[in-house]
Design an enzyme around this catalytic site. Structure first.
Site, mmCIF file in Angstrom:
data_model
loop_
_atom_site.group_PDB
_atom_site.id
_atom_site.type_symbol
_atom_site.label_atom_id
_atom_site.label_comp_id
_atom_site.label_asym_id
_atom_site.label_seq_id
_atom_site.Cartn_x
_atom_site.Cartn_y
_atom_site.Cartn_z
ATOM 1 N N GLY A 140 37.235 -27.449 98.582
ATOM 2 C CA GLY A 140 37.041 -26.210 97.823
ATOM 3 C C GLY A 140 38.338 -25.538 97.442
ATOM 4 O O GLY A 140 38.345 -24.377 97.030
ATOM 5 N N ASP A 156 38.034 -23.883 87.665
ATOM 6 C CA ASP A 156 39.068 -24.457 88.543
ATOM 7 C C ASP A 156 40.263 -24.965 87.743
ATOM 8 O O ASP A 156 41.422 -24.727 88.106
ATOM 9 C CB ASP A 156 38.490 -25.621 89.375
ATOM 10 C CG ASP A 156 37.535 -25.138 90.452
ATOM 11 O OD1 ASP A 156 37.208 -23.941 90.462
ATOM 12 O OD2 ASP A 156 37.121 -25.958 91.285
#
Ligand code: MEV
Length: 310
Positions: free
Chosen positions: A89, A136
């Protein structure tokens, strides 16, 4: 002298909005002081990547070549070096996609163009995760703190958030999840298809927390711990946090801290990295030591993709 280019891109944490961001809700992301470096030089295509990543590298290079309008693939000698744990993550796959795209474009003497780097990296992320929001790769490209929103597949908006003196946070690695990001996104999709109203209600509540974070960043509000705690409970409602991680987070709350997962999470066993805030750091570190937890400090708002190693 042989030509070679070195580029590095940062990992990330998500302060608020993971999963909801896939459905068009806002997320707040921060680039961190752990980077993924890629060096591209002349030679046969060769990279020091684990064997199961070779296919991804091939896809990524084809994607970059397509953007370079190259009919004939070029060979590159690629050396990677990363400070970001994989699959936890912290944006390792996005940082890889961003750093590789930037390094190959640069190697081919293309102008430094963040928009282009981000677009190619998004294509690589789609191959890996199926239906990512693009948050991201965007934070890894631009760095700092970002408010990010995916309006449609082609239209994504983001704004850099200026902030100073963000309180220090710690990260605890709850362990690499068994599930991939794509599988976790899929899991939430199933929940959404089964109970759209219920899922939308949770996403809307997450949006409120994200707005709370914005107020915190602009110093209109000071309840960082409460925001983290509320966001975590909403992620638990979405079913992306394992029982083991929930237990750990409840223990952190018992000693006066707050914590949330950051990113896709995981349910079978581990849930990846968790962001931890505690007004008394010594107490938190003593707790982590006692439980043998992998804890480390993190700096937020670091620079996006750049030339040079780190
Ligand atoms: C993964 O880091 C964050 C998710 O929201 C997926 C995405 O935004 O693509 C779970």
């Amino acid at each position: 002298m042989q030509k070679q280019v070195k580029v590095s891109a940062p990992g990330k944490i998500i302060l608020s909005g993971e999963h909801a961001v896939v459905y068009g809700y806002p997320a707040i992301l921060a680039a961190i002081d752990r980077r993924f470096s890629v060096e591209v030089g002349e030679g046969e295509t060769l990279a020091n990547l684990p064997p199961d990543n070779k296919e991804l590298l091939e896809f990524a290079l084809n994607e970059i070549n397509r953007n370079l309008n190259k009919r004939k693939p070029t060979d590159y000698r690629i050396i990677i070096d990363s400070q970001i744990p994989i699959g936890c993550g912290m944006g390792s796959s996005a940082a890889f996609a961003v750093a590789l795209s930037a390094a190959v474009l640069r190697y081919n003497d293309k102008p430094w163009n963040l928009e282009k780097i981000n677009k190619i990296a998004y294509g690589i992320e789609r191959k890996q995760h199926g239906n990512p929001s693009g948050g991201d790769n965007t934070i890894s490209t631009y760095g700092g703190f970002l408010l990010y929103r995916k309006e449609t597949e082609t239209f994504k908006v983001f704004s850099s958030l200026k902030t100073q003196n963000f309180p220090s946070l710690f990260l605890i690695n709850s362990g690499k999840p068994v599930e991939t990001t794509g599988e976790m996104v899929d899991r939430v999709r199933k929940l959404y298809l089964k109970s759209p109203l219920k899922a939308d209600k949770v996403f809307k509540e997450i949006e409120q927390v994200a707005r709370g974070f914005l107020k915190f960043l602009s110093k209109e509000e000071s309840k960082l711990g409460e925001l983290i705690k509320t966001n975590e409970k909403l992620l638990e409602k979405l079913g992306v946090v394992s029982e083991k991680t929930v237990n750990l987070i409840r223990k952190i709350e018992k000693i006066g801290g707050s914590a949330k997962i950051s990113g896709a999470g995981g349910v079978k066993e581990n849930s990846g990295i968790i962001i931890v805030y505690h007004p008394d750091w010594e107490k938190l570190i003593a707790f982590a030591k006692n439980k043998n937890l992998d804890i480390f400090g993190v700096k937020l708002g670091e620079e996006g993709v750049k030339i040079g190693k780190s």
